[in-house]
Scaffold this motif. Structure first.
Motif, PDB file in Angstrom:
ATOM      1  N   GLN A 131      -5.117 -41.175-102.389  1.00 20.27           N
ATOM      2  CA  GLN A 131      -5.945 -41.933-101.461  1.00 20.27           C
ATOM      3  C   GLN A 131      -5.288 -42.158-100.110  1.00 20.27           C
ATOM      4  O   GLN A 131      -5.911 -42.675 -99.192  1.00 20.27           O
ATOM      5  CB  GLN A 131      -6.373 -43.257-102.094  1.00 20.27           C
ATOM      6  CG  GLN A 131      -7.398 -43.065-103.199  1.00 20.27           C
ATOM      7  CD  GLN A 131      -7.927 -44.363-103.770  1.00 20.27           C
ATOM      8  OE1 GLN A 131      -7.339 -45.423-103.616  1.00 20.27           O
ATOM      9  NE2 GLN A 131      -9.045 -44.279-104.455  1.00 20.27           N
ATOM     10  N   SER A 132      -4.036 -41.715 -99.980  1.00 18.99           N
ATOM     11  CA  SER A 132      -3.407 -41.769 -98.667  1.00 18.99           C
ATOM     12  C   SER A 132      -3.996 -40.731 -97.720  1.00 18.99           C
ATOM     13  O   SER A 132      -3.894 -40.869 -96.499  1.00 18.99           O
ATOM     14  CB  SER A 132      -1.894 -41.534 -98.793  1.00 18.99           C
ATOM     15  OG  SER A 132      -1.623 -40.212 -99.241  1.00 18.99           O
TER      16      SER A 132
ATOM     17  N   PRO B 269     -15.099 -46.339-102.904  1.00 22.69           N
ATOM     18  CA  PRO B 269     -14.212 -45.209-103.204  1.00 22.69           C
ATOM     19  C   PRO B 269     -13.978 -45.086-104.705  1.00 22.69           C
ATOM     20  O   PRO B 269     -13.620 -46.059-105.368  1.00 22.69           O
ATOM     21  CB  PRO B 269     -12.931 -45.556-102.457  1.00 22.69           C
ATOM     22  CG  PRO B 269     -12.935 -47.050-102.362  1.00 22.69           C
ATOM     23  CD  PRO B 269     -14.375 -47.448-102.239  1.00 22.69           C
TER      24      PRO B 269
ATOM     25  N   GLU C  73     -12.259 -48.550 -97.038  1.00 24.16           N
ATOM     26  CA  GLU C  73     -12.333 -49.237 -98.330  1.00 24.16           C
ATOM     27  C   GLU C  73     -13.760 -49.270 -98.853  1.00 24.16           C
ATOM     28  O   GLU C  73     -13.992 -49.533-100.028  1.00 24.16           O
ATOM     29  CB  GLU C  73     -11.791 -50.660 -98.191  1.00 24.16           C
ATOM     30  CG  GLU C  73     -10.325 -50.720 -97.780  1.00 24.16           C
ATOM     31  CD  GLU C  73      -9.394 -50.028 -98.768  1.00 24.16           C
ATOM     32  OE1 GLU C  73      -9.745 -49.945 -99.968  1.00 24.16           O
ATOM     33  OE2 GLU C  73      -8.325 -49.551 -98.348  1.00 24.16           O
TER      34      GLU C  73
ATOM     35  N   ARG D  87     -10.392 -39.425-100.127  1.00 26.61           N
ATOM     36  CA  ARG D  87     -11.181 -40.431-100.847  1.00 26.61           C
ATOM     37  C   ARG D  87     -12.543 -39.841-101.200  1.00 26.61           C
ATOM     38  O   ARG D  87     -13.048 -38.958-100.504  1.00 26.61           O
ATOM     39  CB  ARG D  87     -11.334 -41.708-100.019  1.00 26.61           C
ATOM     40  CG  ARG D  87      -9.980 -42.335 -99.705  1.00 26.61           C
ATOM     41  CD  ARG D  87     -10.027 -43.791 -99.399  1.00 26.61           C
ATOM     42  NE  ARG D  87      -8.649 -44.316 -99.351  1.00 26.61           N
ATOM     43  CZ  ARG D  87      -8.333 -45.587 -99.431  1.00 26.61           C
ATOM     44  NH1 ARG D  87      -9.283 -46.512 -99.550  1.00 26.61           N
ATOM     45  NH2 ARG D  87      -7.065 -45.973 -99.390  1.00 26.61           N
TER      46      ARG D  87
ATOM     47  N   LEU E  63      -3.938 -42.003-108.150  1.00 21.77           N
ATOM     48  CA  LEU E  63      -4.886 -42.495-107.154  1.00 21.77           C
ATOM     49  C   LEU E  63      -4.209 -43.025-105.904  1.00 21.77           C
ATOM     50  O   LEU E  63      -4.662 -42.777-104.789  1.00 21.77           O
ATOM     51  CB  LEU E  63      -5.766 -43.583-107.769  1.00 21.77           C
ATOM     52  CG  LEU E  63      -6.934 -43.114-108.641  1.00 21.77           C
ATOM     53  CD1 LEU E  63      -7.612 -44.300-109.287  1.00 21.77           C
ATOM     54  CD2 LEU E  63      -7.929 -42.327-107.792  1.00 21.77           C
ATOM     55  N   THR E  64      -3.130 -43.758-106.070  1.00 21.90           N
ATOM     56  CA  THR E  64      -2.452 -44.315-104.904  1.00 21.90           C
ATOM     57  C   THR E  64      -1.968 -43.214-103.976  1.00 21.90           C
ATOM     58  O   THR E  64      -2.125 -43.298-102.753  1.00 21.90           O
ATOM     59  CB  THR E  64      -1.260 -45.184-105.332  1.00 21.90           C
ATOM     60  OG1 THR E  64      -1.726 -46.248-106.163  1.00 21.90           O
ATOM     61  CG2 THR E  64      -0.550 -45.760-104.111  1.00 21.90           C
TER      62      THR E  64
ATOM     63  N   ALA F 259      -5.706 -35.835-107.460  1.00 19.70           N
ATOM     64  CA  ALA F 259      -4.904 -37.038-107.654  1.00 19.70           C
ATOM     65  C   ALA F 259      -3.711 -36.761-108.561  1.00 19.70           C
ATOM     66  O   ALA F 259      -2.590 -37.230-108.307  1.00 19.70           O
ATOM     67  CB  ALA F 259      -5.767 -38.156-108.235  1.00 19.70           C
TER      68      ALA F 259
ATOM     69  N   ALA G  21      -7.723 -46.539 -93.626  1.00 21.86           N
ATOM     70  CA  ALA G  21      -8.472 -45.819 -94.650  1.00 21.86           C
ATOM     71  C   ALA G  21      -9.721 -46.605 -95.026  1.00 21.86           C
ATOM     72  O   ALA G  21      -9.671 -47.832 -95.157  1.00 21.86           O
ATOM     73  CB  ALA G  21      -7.599 -45.596 -95.878  1.00 21.86           C
TER      74      ALA G  21
END
Length: 551
Positions: free
Chosen positions: A465-466, A527, A505, A469, A461-462, A455, A503
């Motif tokens: 997480q693309s 996640p 969740e 995860r 994280l944003t 990360a 993705a």
């Protein structure tokens, strides 16, 4: 397990070169003009005549639907077994990269590579991981996937003495998996007239290491990779921890007949005390007193709360027992106090058989049978040390000098160092980590650390997480078992992510009907760093009353 022979099996066909795919497709589909369409068996037979470099296809036969995985019937499919790069090793033994590929008549266009585990050395049934809703989990083959397994380039089951042959070590590190993936895709093209639309990898433990290896060495091979309890530091950190833990536990084991009895270092009642103390401190951190610790990052359990004020009795642990557990939860340190691997997570499932099998074993003799002393010590003496050390004794492991003997092989075998995965991300690949929090060999703390490093290299994280995860599994021991909702489908969420851009969740999970603590309980796997938090009302057995919340 499929039979080694079949009425329609042919003699081995060794072909040292690769023909164009068009020829293989022609063989699979029949000639042309007014010729009748080939039968499914004829198509299967044609796959077995495909020419692959340095490869022998030993059998190609069609199963008409009678085979099953457990009680689940499998569809009609073709089975191809083969071996690549057959040779005699420096040890005089025969080696080859063996694999089994299953090709359903009704193919969904997807390819699944199922990772191995342990020291490999055998070929699985190639039916694939369970897929589908929780009330209808079925092998991937039953849902139309083409599936392959490999033995990792050697036979002999869990024994690691294959590693005296240098090429066998390279095969087990990466080459066997590369060749298997390439050959499987060529055979798929021969059977169906085209390669896979999408390719996936799923593996646990050593299979998780293999999945990470693909994202790094061969990033174009798979669109989605799922690694469960990944052995990313198996030939270095995790094995160091196994030897360290084994020494700590043996040191406090009672001596009988002049020898320590490892399995008696902690009784089942002792470990129940530990489990209950963890629950008392951390169970309700997720809003529910349900026998599970979901908010694990907030749980700072110290076994010192269990130390007896005087003599040891049934209500407490001795000072040596407390110290040994503290060291296991902290992780191995050398004489300079440098930490060499993550400690184990303090999860209530430390009282479960899956945890004991790795750490303490069940032997009541002077010969321990814990997996630290069998599987891990065997891999260390033969494969992870450079050069091999057949005389190595687990209890003689030197925490200061022996890790240096593991560094050379770690550099080609382990997968923890690359925390960018630049090429895999650039090609659009998706990656999912899954890890049981009560895993006694590969620490979920180590996976969390890797994910956080990943990360940090992708904008937080944003950003990460693309394409990646991490889903911790509270209460799960190594790959399965424990006080856990350990039944779940990871492949369908990955397919949905790759093919539809959705993705995951959360992942729906359920405890087995035979789970003695909470049969059929459901929970969402969340996640990282989120955890499953109770809403405050409704049944504790129903996932509908839990949501993924921030720590």
């Amino acid at each position: 397990m499929y039979p080694p022979t079949h009425p329609r099996s042919r003699a081995s066909l060794a072909l040292p070169f690769v023909l164009p795919v068009a020829i293989a497709v022609l063989a699979a589909c029949g000639g042309g003009g007014d010729d009748p369409a080939p039968t499914a068996q004829e198509r299967c037979d044609a796959v077995g005549r495909t020419a692959l470099t340095a490869t022998t296809l030993t059998t190609a036969y069609r199963v008409s639907g009678a085979a099953s995985a457990g009680s689940i019937g499998l569809p009609a499919h073709c089975v191809v077994t083969g071996s690549t790069n057959a040779r005699v090793g420096v040890d005089g033994k025969n080696y080859a990269i063996g694999y089994r590929l299953t090709l359903p008549d009704d193919w969904n266009g997807r390819f699944l590579f199922m990772g191995g585990g342990g020291n490999d050395g055998s070929i699985g049934a190639a039916t694939g991981t369970n897929v589908g809703p929780l009330d209808d989990l079925r092998p991937a083959l039953a849902r139309g996937y083409a599936v392959v397994n490999t033995d990792g380039g050697h036979t002999g089951g869990s024994a690691a003495d294959f590693a005296t042959d240098p090429l066998a070590k390279i095969d087990h590190a990466y080459n066997a998996f590369d060749k298997t993936a390439v050959n499987a895709k060529a055979l798929i093209a021969a059977r169906y007239g085209r390669g896979p639309d999408k390719s996936y990898f799923v593996g646990c433990s050593g299979g998780g290491r293999q999945g990470m290896m693909f994202t790094q060495r061969f990033p174009s091979y798979f669109d989605g990779v799922v690694v469960h309890a990944p052995a990313m530091r198996v030939s270095s950190g995790a094995t160091v921890a196994a030897m360290w833990n084994n020494q700590q536990l043996t040191a406090i084991a009672p001596v009988e007949g002049g020898s320590p009895i490892l399995s008696k270092a902690y009784s089942s009642a002792d470990m129940a005390l530990v489990s209950n103390a963890i629950l008392a401190q951390c169970d309700t951190l997720d809003g529910a007193a349900d026998g599970m610790v979901q908010n694990w990052k907030a749980c700072n359990f110290n076994p010192a709360v269990l130390q007896c004020p005087g003599a040891k009795d049934a209500t407490c642990l001795s000072a040596p027992q407390v110290t040994a557990l503290q060291r296991l939860f902290d992780g191995p340190r050398n004489s300079a106090n440098v930490k060499l691997y993550a400690g184990q997570v303090a999860d209530p499932a430390v009282d479960q058989p899956g945890w004991r099998a790795w750490t303490l074993g069940s032997s009541t003799t002077a010969v321990p049978n814990s997996a630290y002393n069998t599987l891990m010590a065997d891999a260390l003496r033969w494969e992870f040390f450079t050069p091999s050390d057949p005389t190595f004794v687990a209890l003689n492991f030197n925490i200061d000098t022996d890790p240096l003997r593991m560094a050379a092989f770690s550099s080609i075998y382990d997968t923890y160092a690359d925390d960018r995965l630049t090429a895999y991300q650039a090609r659009g690949g998706k990656l999912m980590f899954v890890h049981g929090l009560a895993d006694p060999i590969f620490s979920a703390h180590d996976t969390a650390d890797y994910f956080e490093r990943l990360a940090a290299n992708h904008g937080g994280l944003t950003g990460v997480q693309s394409f990646a995860r991490f889903f911790p599994v509270p209460g799960e021991n190594h790959c399965a078992g424990g006080r856990a909702t350990d039944q779940f489908d990871v492949l369908t969420p990955m397919v949905n992510w790759v093919e539809n851009g959705a993705a995951p969740e959360s992942i729906a999970a359920r405890a087995a009907a035979t789970n003695p603590y909470f049969p059929n309980r459901t929970r969402p796997l969340c996640p990282y760093p989120k955890f499953a938090k109770y809403s405050g009302s409704g049944s504790l057995e129903d996932a509908a009353n839990f949501s993924c919340a921030d720590s």
